[in-house]
Every structure is written in C-alpha cells, then in structure tokens.
Design a protein around this motif. Structure first.
Motif, short mmCIF file in Angstrom:
data_model
loop_
_atom_site.label_atom_id
_atom_site.label_comp_id
_atom_site.label_asym_id
_atom_site.label_seq_id
_atom_site.Cartn_x
_atom_site.Cartn_y
_atom_site.Cartn_z
N TYR A 566 -42.87 7.71 1.65
CA TYR A 566 -44.01 7.47 0.78
C TYR A 566 -44.48 6.03 0.96
N GLY A 567 -45.69 5.88 1.49
CA GLY A 567 -46.20 4.54 1.77
C GLY A 567 -46.24 4.29 3.26
N LYS A 568 -46.86 3.21 3.63
CA LYS A 568 -47.04 2.91 5.06
C LYS A 568 -46.41 1.58 5.46
N LEU A 569 -46.74 0.52 4.74
CA LEU A 569 -46.21 -0.80 5.09
C LEU A 569 -44.89 -1.01 4.36
N LEU A 570 -43.83 -0.42 4.89
CA LEU A 570 -42.54 -0.45 4.23
C LEU A 570 -41.64 -1.51 4.84
N SER A 571 -40.86 -2.17 3.97
CA SER A 571 -39.81 -3.05 4.46
C SER A 571 -38.67 -2.18 4.97
N ARG A 572 -37.72 -2.79 5.67
CA ARG A 572 -36.59 -2.01 6.17
C ARG A 572 -35.81 -1.39 5.02
N GLU A 573 -35.64 -2.16 3.93
CA GLU A 573 -34.91 -1.64 2.78
C GLU A 573 -35.63 -0.45 2.15
#
Length: 657
Positions: A566-573
């Motif tokens: 869910y989402g696009k610009l995700l951090s690694r965490e």
C-alpha cells in the motif's frame, strides 16, 4: 504428566522452567497449545503457585481465549493464573498505586475536545481524518523511548515545530484534567517503577513467572515495563513471530525480538517451525515472499502435515473482470453451502467495504456489517453528489459554491449573486473577460451533458472530462491529511458503487438512506450482510483483521502495485512491514489460496510476487516459470464484463479462579 501431543520443539518450550526464553512461533505452529501446556507444566510439574503466573496478551479476546483453553486443559479445575492485556495489567498496577478510577481514562469525545483546543491558532480546518492521523502520531511519540524531545516527526501532515507544540499542549491539558489514554498507562508504569523501587519489588515478587504472547507486536514502552517486572529472576517467556509484526502504525517494533536476545544474552531460543495449518504449496509460496525481508530472524517453516495445498493465480485484464471472476467462484461455493469455509481478504477497509456492497447486490451473504458512514460522508462523494444534483436542476447558490472551483475555474463568489444560479448573470459579471466567459460556457455545457448520464458514466465524466481527478490530486499533494493512494481508492470505490445502479436518482436515494442509517444499514442489510443467524456466509476482512484466523480457502484480490504494498514511495522499513502484512494474509489459507491481480499496460502485479521483476511482466511466461517451481494453478481471465449493462473500552484483568 503426558506430553505425547507435543513435537520436539513444543516439548522443549513446555519443559522450560527458569530464565528467559524466546519462542518463535510461525503460522499454524500450535503456539497457543504450547503456551497453555507450559502453564500447566509449571503448575503440575514444577509446583509453581498459579497466582504467581502472569500471562499477557494484546487483546481481551485473546486473553479470554487463552484462559478458556487453559481451563479446558485443566479439565475445569480452577487455578488463579492471571490473564490480561497490557492495558489491563498496567491499569491494575496504577490503580493500586494512585487510586485511579475508570473516569481517569480519557474518552473519545474528550480526546477530540482537547486536541481541538490544542490546535487553536495553529490549524483552522480540522476533520476526522486529520485527528486520526494526529492521534496515531501521538501514540508513536508515547511508545518511543525518547519522548517528544527526541522524536523524529516525518509524517508531513504538519510542520514538525507545530506538531511538537500541539503535542505538548495536548499532554498538559490531559495532565491538568487527570486524564490518561492507553499509551499513557505504559509510560506511567515505567515512571512508577523507576521512581518507586519498593513498588517494583512488590510486583516482581507477586509475578515471578511472566509469559507474553504476540511479542512481535510489543512497543518500546511496553517492553521496558515488562523487562523491569521480570527483575533479577528473568523468568520471562516471550512468544512471537517477527515475520507477523504488522502493527507499526501503533508503535510495534519487530526489532525488539532481536533486542530481547541482546538484553537477555542467556535466553534460550526455540523455533516452532512446523505449520500444521496450510498445505505444502501455500507454505512454500509464503516463504518465498517473506524471505525477501532482510530485517528478520532467520527461520524456515516446514509443513506439519501431508497436505499439498493449492495456489491459484488469477491474472485479469481489468478490475471489473477481476471481481466478476471472484463472484463466479463465490457463487459456486454458495451453491455447495461452503461460504463459511472461505474468506476474501483485502488490504484496506475501503476495499473490503466496497466489495461487501457488491456481495449485497449479488445476494451473497457475508459476515460483519457494512461500514457506510466514512464512505457516505467522504468529501469526494459529497462533491460528486453536488455536481449531479446541480446538473439535475438543484442549482442552488450553496451547491454552486461547492463545485464551481473543483477544479479551479477562478469563479468568484460575488459573481454568483443571490437566489438560483443563472449562468447568463455570471457571464454578465465577467463581460470584460472573454476567457472566463469561455470557461463558464464550458462548465454550463458539461453540466447539461451530465444530467442524463447513468451513475457510472456520470462519475467517470466528472472525474475525467470535468477534471475533478486533477483537483483531488492537488488536494493530496498540498494537504498531508490525505495520501494519493487513499484519494484514488475512495474515488474508485465511488465509481464502482455507482455502477450497481441504473439511474442517478436510484443511486442518490441509496446514498441518502445509507447516510441516515449511519454504520450498519440494519433494515436494508439484514438478509445479506452477515447477521449471526446466517449459517453460510463468507468472511470479508482486511489483512490486519485476518491475523489469528484461518480458512479452508482464501481469496486475495487487488494484488497490484500501489495496493499491495500500500503506497508507492516506501522506505525499506515500510516495505518490509507491507510484505509481512501480505505474508499474514497468505498464511490464513489451509487448503486453497486464490490470488487475483490486474495486468495491463497501466497496472503492474505486486512486487511481492515471487516472479516479480522491475521489467514488464508477461503473465504467461512469468506464471509458467513460477508454476514449474511451485506447482501453482494458473488462470488467465478474458476481458468480458458483467457490468456492461449497468472503534474500545479498557479490557479486564482477570484471574482464572
């Protein structure tokens, strides 16, 4: 005492006596059975006083289930073992120390009142979505170790300095009114134990044996309290699975499982690595997904039975076809009275709620009630409704104000005048501005075309031709309250909802009725929406809501980028947590797992699929590669469409006496 039903790993955990232990329990590995058997072994074999055993869970339901399972194991004999949630245990301690009462716990109404007061002079527009985001961030601050002074605010819906000021003001209001929320309980217990050593020693002596279930969901504050409570004896038995840590939004930190091993270097480690729930193919597929995570305790889960299981991939050319195929399959289960054995699991509440409305139209019963309030009150639906009603003849001044600059057409309120809206009068106001007259003529023409359209075409026309999508895109980019994914999801949900109705009058009437009935729509939904009297109804739940459940057959729709994860610009965490959420959903299936996704020029399958690559994915070749590896069944759907014609109280702290 007989322990014939335990496997080797379970037996090792059950027989553990003193000192710390980390029990890593994979999906379907008999975790609750093992905890109950250990409690029984402590009492019957090691002669531990039952009242000296504290069992902590995260929910009241889990505490009650554990207590009932223990009572059954003890054949009805009552033992005063203490079962409770974190909140109930902490409140019990604080109540004795400070004479707290239940009225010291802040109500939802008080929370909103205090927050609104704290926001005065900082933010004018305060809606429910903003408050929910604010409270979520408050919770993260309280559950972090350093507090507000060391908190890194990165959410973006406020300026960091503003957030810090609001948080401090809100906390001071709570303190002045002697109010606390559930997060405050852990902080106050921690402060109490550090400041009053005699109280800490009292509780250490009272609870020399502590068991914590779902340890992967613990936050820093809770972990600190439990560690202090364990004291020098260190009889802390923690059970969890970092691969199933899915509550980062409320402060859960899966790294605490690794921290436990650092803080308690002499801790014994046991892994329940046999999954007795799912078939072999389902387990293998799930392991290929979760092993992509880097931040995890290494483990391999193996089948505990001879069941093969089945994984079915359903690639669809569009979302409508995806739901058509899913409904066809559900109707087959319905004909055989097997819906009760199935679940459709969505990533979000909106997705689940939208599908429930579709099931209702198709006459397929489902568990749970429709949650209509948030959908019907959403500003996007309100805007679209205003557009349609205006086009249909309700050309009031107030309605014009709400639609005329969505998107911006630079129409001033002064130009509208009094009474019913008259475009010729507005054009007269702009008689010296040819471009503005052109804009007004375009809007007038569009509204005229809109009035005779079907609901689905009307919504699509407003979004595309009238450029409403551009407006909500700008809203998402400028206002941190709404993410782009949330905006698009609700817009798609509205369009799908409209598709089930023949006329705009029928659709708008349905919305009005749902609004009036608020959440449950009891009079309209009683037949199809999951009344407890229905014997055969399918479960429609979210991936978070599916935690701890199991079903013979699981359907997972909408497995596309932007939704899973869910989402696009995700951090690694964030990406790793999204992968864990997906893993939890996969491992709910016992016999059959059906995965649905859309594949076309614009939409890509989820990056979590074992065959995922950054390049364009060809269904046939990619799925064939996966099929040869995992023996999955492949189903590619054609493009015809069936639509072408158309919130908790404080949990109790109980002792099993």
């Amino acid at each position: 005492m007989p322990l014939n039903n335990c496997n080797e790993a379970q037996l090792c955990a059950v027989k553990h006596f003193q000192g710390p232990m980390l029990l890593t329990a994979g999906p379907g590995s008999g975790k609750t059975f093992t905890i109950v058997e250990r409690i029984r072994y402590l009492i019957e074999h090691y002669k531990v006083e039952p009242s000296n055993i504290l069992v902590i869970t995260f929910t009241k339901a889990a505490a009650l289930e554990m207590e009932q399972r223990f009572s059954k194991a003890m054949k009805g004999t009552k033992y005063p073992v203490n079962f409770g949630t974190f909140h109930a245990v902490f409140f019990h301690i604080l109540k004795q120390a400070y004479q707290y009462q239940f009225n010291n716990i802040i109500s939802e109404k008080e929370k909103r009142e205090y927050a609104t007061y704290a926001l005065e002079g900082i933010r004018k527009e305060i809606d429910e979505a903003f408050l929910e985001q604010l409270f979520s961030e408050f919770s993260k601050v309280k559950n972090s170790v350093g507090g507000i002074a060391h908190y890194q605010f990165e959410s973006g819906f406020m300026e960091p300095e503003e957030f810090q000021a609001v948080y401090i003001k809100y906390r001071n209001i709570c303190i002045e009114n002697k109010k606390m929320d559930f997060d405050d309980m852990a902080l106050q217990c921690l402060e109490l134990f550090k400041r009053r050593k005699e109280i800490l020693h009292k509780w250490q002596k009272h609870f020399p044996f502590i068991l914590v279930d779902e340890f992967q969901d613990i936050n820093s504050a809770q972990y600190s309290v439990v560690s202090l409570l364990a004291g020098e004896n260190k009889n802390l038995f923690v059970v969890g699975d970092d691969d199933q840590s899915i509550y980062g939004f409320r402060g859960a930190e899966p790294v605490i499982m690794q921290k436990f091993l650092t803080d308690f270097p002499d801790a014994k480690k046991v892994v329940l690595d046999k999954n007795y729930r799912s078939g072999k193919q389902i387990i293998e597929m799930a392991m290929q997904v979760i092993e992509q995570n880097k931040n995890r305790l290494p483990k391999t889960i193996k089948p505990g039975t001879e069941k093969e299981g089945e994984v079915v991939w359903n690639a669809c050319p569009n979302k409508e076809k995806q739901y058509e195929n899913l409904l066809i399959k559900l109707k087959q289960y319905q004909q055989n009275d097997q819906l009760k054995q199935c679940a459709v699991i969505f990533r979000t509440n909106r997705g689940a709620n939208s599908f429930k409305r579709l099931l209702q139209k198709e006459g397929i019963p489902f568990e749970g009630k429709l949650q209509e309030n948030s959908f019907c009150e959403h500003f996007i639906l309100r805007d679209i409704e205003d557009y349609i009603r205006f086009a249909k003849g309700e050309a009031t001044r107030e309605r014009m104000f709400r639609i005329m600059n969505k998107p911006s057409r630079y129409i001033s309120r002064e130009s509208v005048g009094e009474g019913e809206v008259d475009f010729s009068r507005i054009k007269q106001y702009y008689r010296d501005n040819p471009q503005q007259i052109k804009n007004l003529s375009k809007l007038e023409k569009e509204l005229n075309e809109l009035k005779n359209m079907s609901p689905f075409l009307a919504v699509n026309y407003i979004r595309k031709a009238m450029e409403y999508d551009q407006y909500i895109k700008e809203i998402a980019s400028k206002n941190g309250t709404y993410s782009m994914e949330e905006i698009w999801e609700i817009a798609e949900q509205i369009q799908m909802d409209a598709k089930a109705y023949r006329s705009t009058e029928e659709w708008l009437l349905s919305i009005a009725e749902r609004r009036q009935n608020k959440i449950s729509q009891k009079t309209e939904n009683s037949e199809n929406s999951g009344d407890k009297d229905i014997k055969d109804a399918i479960s429609v739940i979210t991936m978070h809501g599916a935690k701890g459940l199991e079903f013979e057959t699981v359907f997972l729709p909408d497995l596309n980028e932007g939704n899973v994860p869910y989402g696009k610009l995700l951090s690694r965490e964030e990406e790793e947590e999204e992968r864990r959420i997906f893993y939890v959903a996969l491992t709910r299936a016992k016999r059959k797992l059906e995965l649905f996704y859309v594949e076309n020029e614009k939409e890509k399958p989820s990056r979590f699929f074992p065959f995922y690559s950054e390049s364009t994915i060809s269904s046939n070749s990619a799925l064939s590669r996966y099929s040869s590896k995992a023996s999955a069944t492949i189903s590619y759907s054609s493009s015809s469409s069936m639509y072408s014609n158309s919130g908790s109280a404080l949990t109790s702290f109980s002792s099993s006496k």
